[in-house]
Design a protein around this motif. Sequence first.
Motif, mmCIF file in Angstrom:
data_model
loop_
_atom_site.group_PDB
_atom_site.id
_atom_site.type_symbol
_atom_site.label_atom_id
_atom_site.label_comp_id
_atom_site.label_asym_id
_atom_site.label_seq_id
_atom_site.Cartn_x
_atom_site.Cartn_y
_atom_site.Cartn_z
ATOM 1 N N ALA A 1 4.918 1.863 -12.836
ATOM 2 C CA ALA A 1 5.982 1.926 -11.836
ATOM 3 C C ALA A 1 5.505 2.434 -10.477
ATOM 4 O O ALA A 1 6.298 2.532 -9.542
ATOM 5 N N VAL A 2 4.222 2.762 -10.352
ATOM 6 C CA VAL A 2 3.703 3.260 -9.073
ATOM 7 C C VAL A 2 3.611 2.090 -8.096
ATOM 8 O O VAL A 2 2.957 1.080 -8.378
ATOM 9 N N ASP A 3 4.278 2.211 -6.946
ATOM 10 C CA ASP A 3 4.309 1.106 -5.992
ATOM 11 C C ASP A 3 2.986 1.002 -5.246
ATOM 12 O O ASP A 3 2.211 1.962 -5.152
ATOM 13 N N GLU A 4 2.742 -0.189 -4.681
ATOM 14 C CA GLU A 4 1.468 -0.476 -4.025
ATOM 15 C C GLU A 4 1.252 0.400 -2.796
ATOM 16 O O GLU A 4 0.112 0.779 -2.486
ATOM 17 N N GLN A 5 2.317 0.733 -2.079
ATOM 18 C CA GLN A 5 2.174 1.592 -0.908
ATOM 19 C C GLN A 5 1.639 2.974 -1.297
ATOM 20 O O GLN A 5 0.783 3.541 -0.610
ATOM 21 N N THR A 6 2.129 3.507 -2.408
ATOM 22 C CA THR A 6 1.640 4.798 -2.873
ATOM 23 C C THR A 6 0.180 4.715 -3.283
ATOM 24 O O THR A 6 -0.634 5.588 -2.952
ATOM 25 N N TRP A 7 -0.185 3.634 -3.996
ATOM 26 C CA TRP A 7 -1.589 3.452 -4.385
ATOM 27 C C TRP A 7 -2.483 3.391 -3.150
ATOM 28 O O TRP A 7 -3.554 4.026 -3.111
ATOM 29 N N ALA A 8 -2.092 2.613 -2.149
ATOM 30 C CA ALA A 8 -2.911 2.475 -0.948
ATOM 31 C C ALA A 8 -3.090 3.819 -0.254
ATOM 32 O O ALA A 8 -4.197 4.162 0.203
ATOM 33 N N ARG A 9 -2.016 4.599 -0.170
ATOM 34 C CA ARG A 9 -2.090 5.910 0.491
ATOM 35 C C ARG A 9 -3.063 6.832 -0.261
ATOM 36 O O ARG A 9 -3.878 7.532 0.353
ATOM 37 N N LEU A 10 -2.971 6.836 -1.585
ATOM 38 C CA LEU A 10 -3.825 7.717 -2.376
ATOM 39 C C LEU A 10 -5.281 7.271 -2.350
ATOM 40 O O LEU A 10 -6.197 8.104 -2.322
ATOM 41 N N ARG A 11 -5.523 5.950 -2.370
ATOM 42 C CA ARG A 11 -6.908 5.469 -2.316
ATOM 43 C C ARG A 11 -7.565 5.836 -0.994
ATOM 44 O O ARG A 11 -8.726 6.255 -0.956
ATOM 45 N N ARG A 12 -6.841 5.660 0.106
ATOM 46 C CA ARG A 12 -7.420 5.928 1.420
ATOM 47 C C ARG A 12 -7.672 7.412 1.665
ATOM 48 O O ARG A 12 -8.456 7.768 2.539
ATOM 49 N N THR A 13 -6.991 8.268 0.915
ATOM 50 C CA THR A 13 -7.215 9.705 1.069
ATOM 51 C C THR A 13 -8.089 10.278 -0.051
ATOM 52 O O THR A 13 -8.351 11.484 -0.068
ATOM 53 N N GLY A 14 -8.530 9.438 -0.970
ATOM 54 C CA GLY A 14 -9.379 9.920 -2.055
ATOM 55 C C GLY A 14 -8.659 10.784 -3.060
ATOM 56 O O GLY A 14 -9.280 11.607 -3.743
ATOM 57 N N THR A 15 -7.339 10.616 -3.191
ATOM 58 C CA THR A 15 -6.551 11.424 -4.130
ATOM 59 C C THR A 15 -5.960 10.594 -5.260
ATOM 60 O O THR A 15 -5.102 11.084 -5.999
ATOM 61 N N ALA A 16 -6.388 9.351 -5.417
ATOM 62 C CA ALA A 16 -5.840 8.502 -6.481
ATOM 63 C C ALA A 16 -6.151 9.064 -7.861
ATOM 64 O O ALA A 16 -5.419 8.798 -8.826
#
Length: 753
Positions: A200-215
């Motif tokens: 259920a994790v939306d793509e916008q949240t994934w992108a934000r976490l990947r770009r900050t190294g917190t995924a």
Amino acid sequence: MPLFWICCGVVLGVSVAPWWPDAHPPLLIALGAGAGLVAVITGNKLGDLGLSGRLTLIGAGFAVGLVLVVTMPMGPLLRGPVAMRGVVTGVSSGTSADIEISGWAGPGEDWVAASGRVRARFPERSPALGASIVLRGDARALDSPTLPGAPDPVRSASRAGIRTLLRVDHFEVLGGAVGGRHPSDVTGVLRAVAVGDRTAVDEQTWARLRRTGTAHLLAISGFHVGIIALLVGGVARVISRFVGLFRHVGLPSGWTWMAAVGAGVLYAAAAGAPVSAQRAVCCLAWVGIARTHGRSTEPLTLLGIAAVAILIVDPSAGAGASMQLSFGAVVGIARITPWILRWVPPDVAFPLRWSINGVSVTVAATLGTLPAAAWWFQDVAPLSPLANLIAMPVMAIVVIPCANLAVWGPELLAEPAAFLGTLGLQILFRLLDPLAIEPWHPAVGPAGAVLLIAPMVWPNRPRLLLPFVLCALGVREVATVDRITFLDVGQGDAALVELASGERILVDGGPPGTQVLAWLRRRGIRRLDVVAITHGDADHVGGALPVLGSLQIDSLWMGDPAGMQDAVAIAEARQIDVVAMTPPFAGGSKNDRSLMFAFAGALFTGDIGREAESELSSSLVTFPVLKVPHHGSRSSSSEALLDATQPQLAIIGVGRRNLYRHPHHTVIRRYQQQGIEVFRSDLHGTVEVSLWPEVLVVRTFRAGQGWSAAREFLRPFGPEPEHADGEDGQQDGDALGIRKRFAEDRLQEEPSG
């Protein structure tokens, strides 16, 4: 520490087992016994190990690791429609999981008792570890289009005796799936950190976490297990002190540790027991046992024991990204953090020291995961240390406790916990947004990843480490002769042309995905002179879109605009020169209007058919290498084309067991009758052709087999013509789209750097 070195040997033995020559368990056991005998002879005491002692213990563990893999029972090799029953074992990864089967049955047949493992690919998220399951689908030999330098799924599976891949159509989990509530959280993060369900994790949240190294905070790891164990252990300690106020009432010794370990185990089990959670539970249990008996623990020894425990259950886990990242982070923290903190003055105030410690741990974890991250994903967030310094306290204090209360807690507390958890996430995302910048893209192959491990082995010798890092990230192969690599991208076409003069041209990009981009980065290629697309079908242009959006590209060559809108939009946004060309054949279907390219003695034909071949054959010249039109469809590869080009080698880009049944047997027979050597990506994998003046040198790469020995094919004909554009040598753009002369002229306009 002796146990740590033995564990290192076990991990090493399991890792190299797929490449180890055929060996028999008695021989390996004798090797382990011999290593132990050498330890006795050399007189190295366990408390004072020298270099020879460490190598001896590693050798003994190495033999044990080989035995662990060699004695693993081989699973069945099945094909076609089949039903299976068994238990999810090993480690689930996304939609894939390994199944320890107890029986299987073909359509209308009785159940056959069986043992061993198969790999199942589910339509959505795979069931949790330990679930009993009945499943139906289509079975085939485990194989996958894998490009050179990428992780090899076939060799990885061989460590667990897996030979069959089952594409699951329907399955039933006996006893139900993962329980718990679904909290009212639009981001899906709360359920992700509570039970590992990230669907259920939306793509916008994934992108934000990947770009900050917190995924990594969404993956159930030692951080999450530790927080839950700490909370439960704290409650248990409070209960112990309260009970201690009453006389004649006592609790068992060490029960607080037992409660903490039990909570960690239950939490990891509810989340499907990913590798990182298994590692944390093993370490937590070992620490609990040691502390209960008043013993101290060595962090690296704990980690080694956890690694061996996981590999005993699933020897293929060591080849997965999850275990490599998880253990790499912990090793990096244990080895590199002390070296960083030694430079911090002891009189630094507490708030500043806390911040420095947090950044140091994050930097060390990032360096520890760099080998695996650069091999698998090629993304590193530059501001990850700062982002994690902000994110980890919020996750530990607010999000993780609230998420578990919302999913598993009393009904009365579920909604308030979900509200507080969501509020904490909203605040966290606002703080992270300014740190979400473009990631770096370090990329290495398996050898480069091994070199990048050096900083964790010798963190105190930075000058010694610099050559290792430079070799891993900086040294790249340079073509000294014209070379063409036809990539195994499944049902599609993609090829890299490398000219001896230094230019590089990507002809088509294969189906949608990033595998071609990842392969180029592993090769150290950050710039292409040309991306040339024959036509706009997804199996030719799909994989080129990430390349256009990520690498430095001088020109995009294209013909028929149908299906090319996304490529043109990316090129214009990145100011890539778009060269529109007239297809050599103006009629027929979109396939017939494919551009044709001639580079380095090879003719790329796109998906043209018989009608276009017949029209163009009179203007074609001989080529030693022919990219077979339309994946070997029976509507192409006419005798007119073969007579005109007279190739020695024919390369077919085709997917394994594709629905189109390409290539057609009549086409293959036509090439064979003319004495043309045929290479197919479904049978041979990636095909590399080096074009020397007198010979063609061919190598192939296939998953599970590696590179083949080079084969040479003589070139008896004279030198290839400079161009085929007419008497004046001018390119008018409407004959063959782009011929060799036009390609050379374009590349000479701006010499490559």
